[in-house]
Enzyme design. Structure first.
Site, short mmCIF file in Angstrom:
data_model
loop_
_atom_site.label_atom_id
_atom_site.label_comp_id
_atom_site.label_asym_id
_atom_site.label_seq_id
_atom_site.Cartn_x
_atom_site.Cartn_y
_atom_site.Cartn_z
CB THR A 92 -11.59 -24.02 -10.33
OG1 THR A 92 -12.36 -24.80 -11.24
CG2 THR A 92 -10.28 -24.72 -10.08
CB SER A 151 -21.53 -25.89 -14.30
OG SER A 151 -20.19 -25.86 -14.70
CD GLN A 193 -22.34 -22.71 -36.45
OE1 GLN A 193 -21.45 -23.41 -36.92
NE2 GLN A 193 -23.62 -22.91 -36.71
N1 ASP Z 1 -16.39 -25.74 -13.17
C1 ASP Z 1 -15.66 -24.60 -12.64
C2 ASP Z 1 -16.61 -23.43 -12.50
O1 ASP Z 1 -16.95 -22.82 -13.44
C3 ASP Z 1 -14.53 -24.25 -13.54
C4 ASP Z 1 -13.65 -23.14 -13.05
O2 ASP Z 1 -13.94 -22.40 -12.14
O3 ASP Z 1 -12.55 -22.98 -13.64
O4 ASP Z 1 -17.02 -23.16 -11.41
#
Ligand code: ASP
Length: 337
Positions: free
Chosen positions: A12, A56, A269
């Site tokens: 992000t 991701s 968990q």
């Molecule tokens: N989807 C983003 C990532 O992990 C989330 C973030 O950076 O906060 O790259």
């Protein structure tokens, strides 16, 4: 004057909205950062962009790429900052902690909840704090700096997708706190047995995570064990390591794993607390089949550690032994029970 490397990998931190309003990796603001951050420090800051990806999309190859960069430039810098997406930061931090042996310098991962170019963004302050830690702390391990708190990298979990306080380490106390000053809790720092710095990035990603939940048909995954596509299993059990021990499907899975010499590690968990296979009768089946307790390791660290164990060893007993040892501060020492 110290030299600090900032290795950018995306997240992000570097994102912007696309035509449909979806956050996507954008133009990396290296120039903006170069103008803003280095003047704050009495240090030489060098930036390099390794990737520009939503984390991701990371695979183990990306962990290896970061580790190789740190290894290749280790003598050139006094500390490393890795800018990374928050979603898989815990996995990367765990992997780096196993790959980079006998670290003598800080490797500090950070990221942000809002992009650098967005109002109220936490990106710049997180980066500045991470550089401060890489530049001025006595850490010699892989750590995560987020929201002015520094955690051991292989102990963190992302706990919040909204709050700026996005990470925690439920089973290990924080290493450093940044307030008006930087407070270091030296007695919590990891100190490896002395040895030369080296890198070992071998791993086998063929690990299956099996969360325990009422009603699951465990026989549905037996073919993955028998067919060889799964080389290791992490069971995410209830509470202190409990499983439905009267479930014939689970018994069949344990038996198939034992027959095919596929190691099984048991984590919990419940993020806080630890697995103890000798507490409840329902956990004793796991003991009977030779499952290894992850004790207080996070799910993320357990998965990555099992990949690393499978990459380093062919022998089942050696894999289990590796899982039991405290390699990089990822779990409590067995003797401290
Ligand atoms: N989807 C983003 C990532 O992990 C989330 C973030 O950076 O906060 O790259």
């Amino acid at each position: 004057m110290k030299r600090i490397a900032i290795l950018h990998t995306g997240g992000t931190f570097s994102m912007q909205s696309d035509d449909q309003g979806l956050l996507t990796p954008g133009n990396y603001a290296l120039d903006y950062i170069q103008k803003t951050v280095p003047p704050l420090f009495n240090a030489e800051l060098h930036q390099k962009q390794l990737f520009n990806l939503d984390s991701s999309l990371f695979r183990p190859e990306h962990w290896v790429g970061i580790a190789n960069e740190v290894y290749a430039t280790y003598d050139d810098f006094d500390g490393f900052v890795v800018v990374h997406g928050t979603d898989t930061m815990a996995y990367t931090a765990a992997a780096l902690s196993f790959f980079l042996k006998n670290l003598g310098k800080p490797v500090v991962l950070t990221g942000s909840q809002l992009p650098l170019k967005m109002k109220r963004s936490d990106a710049l302050s997180n980066l500045i704090s991470a550089v401060e830690v890489a530049n001025s702390s006595d850490l010699r391990e892989v750590a995560v700096q987020f929201n002015n708190t520094v955690f051991r990298g292989n102990r963190v979990k992302k706990k919040d997708a909204w709050d700026f306080d996005a990470f925690y380490s439920p089973n290990y106390r924080t290493l450093v706190k940044l307030g008006i000053t930087m407070e270091q809790f030296h007695n919590r720092f990891f100190r490896p047995a002395s040895g030369v710095f080296e890198i070992d990035t071998r791993l086998d990603p063929r690990v299956l995570l099996v969360p325990i939940f009422p009603g699951f048909d465990y026989t549905s995954i037996v073919p993955a064990v028998e067919g060889g596509s799964t080389r290791g299993i992490v069971i995410e059990a209830y509470g202190s390591g409990n499983v439905p021990s009267d479930d014939p499907g689970l018994e069949a899975l344990f038996k198939a794993a034992a027959d095919h010499r596929v190691p099984i590690a048991v984590c919990s968990q419940s993020p806080a607390g630890k697995v103890n296979l000798r507490l409840y009768k329902v956990a004793s089946r796991a003991e009977y089949y030779g499952l290894v307790s992850a004790v207080d390791m996070t799910r993320e660290a357990t998965i990555v550690k099992l990949m690393v164990a499978l990459g380093r060893y062919a022998d089942l007993e050696k894999i289990k032994r590796f899982m039991q040892l405290n390699i990089a501060g990822e779990k409590e020492d067995e003797t401290s029970d």
